[in-house]
Scaffold this motif. Structure first.
Motif, short mmCIF file in Angstrom:
data_model
loop_
_atom_site.label_atom_id
_atom_site.label_comp_id
_atom_site.label_asym_id
_atom_site.label_seq_id
_atom_site.Cartn_x
_atom_site.Cartn_y
_atom_site.Cartn_z
N UNK A 1 0.82 -1.21 0.00
CA UNK A 1 0.00 0.00 0.00
C UNK A 1 0.86 1.26 0.00
N UNK A 2 1.94 1.27 0.78
CA UNK A 2 2.80 2.45 0.85
C UNK A 2 3.48 2.70 -0.50
N UNK A 3 3.87 1.63 -1.17
CA UNK A 3 4.50 1.77 -2.48
C UNK A 3 3.46 2.28 -3.49
N UNK A 4 2.27 1.77 -3.38
CA UNK A 4 1.19 2.20 -4.27
C UNK A 4 0.92 3.70 -4.10
N UNK A 5 0.90 4.15 -2.86
CA UNK A 5 0.67 5.56 -2.59
C UNK A 5 1.85 6.42 -3.08
N UNK A 6 3.05 5.89 -2.95
CA UNK A 6 4.23 6.62 -3.45
C UNK A 6 4.16 6.77 -4.97
N UNK A 7 3.69 5.73 -5.65
CA UNK A 7 3.54 5.80 -7.10
C UNK A 7 2.50 6.83 -7.49
N UNK A 8 1.43 6.93 -6.71
CA UNK A 8 0.43 7.97 -6.96
C UNK A 8 1.06 9.35 -6.84
N UNK A 9 1.89 9.53 -5.83
CA UNK A 9 2.52 10.84 -5.61
C UNK A 9 3.51 11.19 -6.72
N UNK A 10 3.91 10.20 -7.50
CA UNK A 10 4.80 10.46 -8.64
C UNK A 10 4.05 11.09 -9.80
N UNK A 11 2.72 11.21 -9.67
CA UNK A 11 1.88 11.82 -10.72
C UNK A 11 1.24 13.11 -10.20
N UNK A 12 2.02 14.09 -9.76
CA UNK A 12 1.43 15.29 -9.15
C UNK A 12 0.61 16.15 -10.10
N UNK A 13 0.79 15.98 -11.42
CA UNK A 13 -0.01 16.78 -12.34
C UNK A 13 -1.48 16.35 -12.31
N UNK A 14 -1.75 15.14 -11.83
CA UNK A 14 -3.11 14.61 -11.82
C UNK A 14 -3.60 14.22 -10.43
N UNK A 15 -2.70 13.82 -9.55
CA UNK A 15 -3.08 13.37 -8.21
C UNK A 15 -2.42 14.29 -7.20
N UNK A 16 -3.19 15.23 -6.66
CA UNK A 16 -2.64 16.19 -5.72
C UNK A 16 -2.82 15.70 -4.28
N UNK A 17 -2.11 16.31 -3.38
CA UNK A 17 -2.19 15.92 -1.98
C UNK A 17 -3.58 16.15 -1.40
N UNK A 18 -4.35 17.03 -2.04
CA UNK A 18 -5.70 17.32 -1.55
C UNK A 18 -6.73 16.30 -2.01
N UNK A 19 -6.40 15.49 -2.99
CA UNK A 19 -7.34 14.49 -3.49
C UNK A 19 -7.52 13.38 -2.46
N UNK A 20 -8.70 12.76 -2.47
CA UNK A 20 -9.04 11.84 -1.39
C UNK A 20 -8.07 10.67 -1.27
N UNK A 21 -7.48 10.22 -2.38
CA UNK A 21 -6.58 9.08 -2.32
C UNK A 21 -5.35 9.36 -1.45
N UNK A 22 -4.90 10.60 -1.47
CA UNK A 22 -3.73 10.97 -0.68
C UNK A 22 -4.10 11.66 0.62
N UNK A 23 -5.26 12.28 0.68
CA UNK A 23 -5.66 13.01 1.88
C UNK A 23 -6.16 12.09 2.99
N UNK A 24 -6.67 10.91 2.62
CA UNK A 24 -7.23 10.02 3.63
C UNK A 24 -6.13 9.43 4.52
#
Length: 264
Positions: A209-232
């Motif tokens: 899960x932590x690796x999955x979340x890190x991969x999401x953070x590698x896409x900041x143009x589309x997945x911001x820290x405010x989006x629910x996937x990273x904010x939760x």
């Protein structure tokens, strides 16, 4: 060692749907290949996000390679189609977009990669593309046909478990771990995911899960820290995204598989 090829519509899609099984396969000694149909040109970014003169497509390609490195992907390929945008948008009419691509031609492009890699497993999307996105639907059509052309027999359709997601969000709000205002609202008039009864494979990827979340953070143009996937909170994220769901033709009813690479 076996080879898993994951086929996606846009940069960042891999993180939401298959990042866990990708990293799991890598950790178990398998080769993972990422194929992306478009460069995500139709995505939206906040004003000022891109550098002067920088193109969104170029940024999203860079992000794909960064996420791929986090996940342990050994090869990344782009098929070269344009992002079609959301269903009903004028971009759907662009003859260069993926939605307008000849399925047989696009399938042969993907099939060539499957043959080169002697692919054992291919992931695509369900027939509704999760929520009716034209490029996601086309991933299903092209991917299934490519597997037929290349003789790749193990094809898993990535999807979301509709009831599982709803139960999880309701429970998180009820016990106070997720503020009600942070809970995502399903889009109106859209079928999101698939009914639990249609899903045939559930893969526990909570270890990654932590690796999955890190991969999401590698896409900041589309997945911001405010989006629910990273904010939760982490515990809510692990519950919501710690299982990845698939449908494989000929399996079921019910969950009959828990590992895409089993026996390989």
């Amino acid at each position: 060692m076996a080879t898993l090829v994951t086929f996606h519509a846009h940069p960042d899609d891999e993180c939401l749907r298959t990042a866990g099984v990708m990293r799991k396969a890598v950790e178990e000694g398998h080769r993972v290949v990422l194929v992306v149909a478009t460069k995500g040109e139709a995505g939206e970014v906040p004003d000022g996000f891109l550098a002067e003169g920088e193109k969104l497509a170029d940024r999203r390609v860079q992000e794909s390679y960064a996420a791929a490195e986090i996940l342990g992907v050994e090869r990344v390929e782009f098929l070269g189609y344009r992002d079609s945008g959301m269903m009903g948008e004028p971009t759907n009419d662009d003859p260069a977009c993926f939605w307008r691509a000849d399925v047989e031609k696009a399938a042969e492009q993907l099939a060539a990669i499957l043959r080169e890699e002697s692919a054992d497993v291919l992931t695509v999307y369900d027939d509704n593309g999760d929520y009716g996105h034209p490029d996601h639907i086309q991933v299903h059509r092209v991917g299934v046909r490519a597997a037929e052309l290349a003789g790749t027999s193990r094809v898993f359709q990535a999807t979301f478990n509709r009831e599982f997601m709803q139960r999880g969000m309701e429970a998180a709000v009820a016990d106070g771990t997720l503020p009600p205002e942070a809970a995502p609202k399903p889009p109106e008039n859209v079928e999101f995911g698939k009914p639990e009864a249609e899903i045939t494979a559930a893969v526990d990827v909570s270890e990654y899960a932590a690796v999955k979340r890190a991969a999401m953070r590698a896409h900041p143009s589309q997945i911001t820290e405010e989006m629910f996937m990273l904010a939760m909170p982490d515990e809510v994220f692990n519950q919501a995204f710690g299982t990845e769901w698939f449908i494989r033709a000929g399996e079921g009813p019910g969950i009959t598989e828990t590992d895409l690479m089993a026996g390989l």
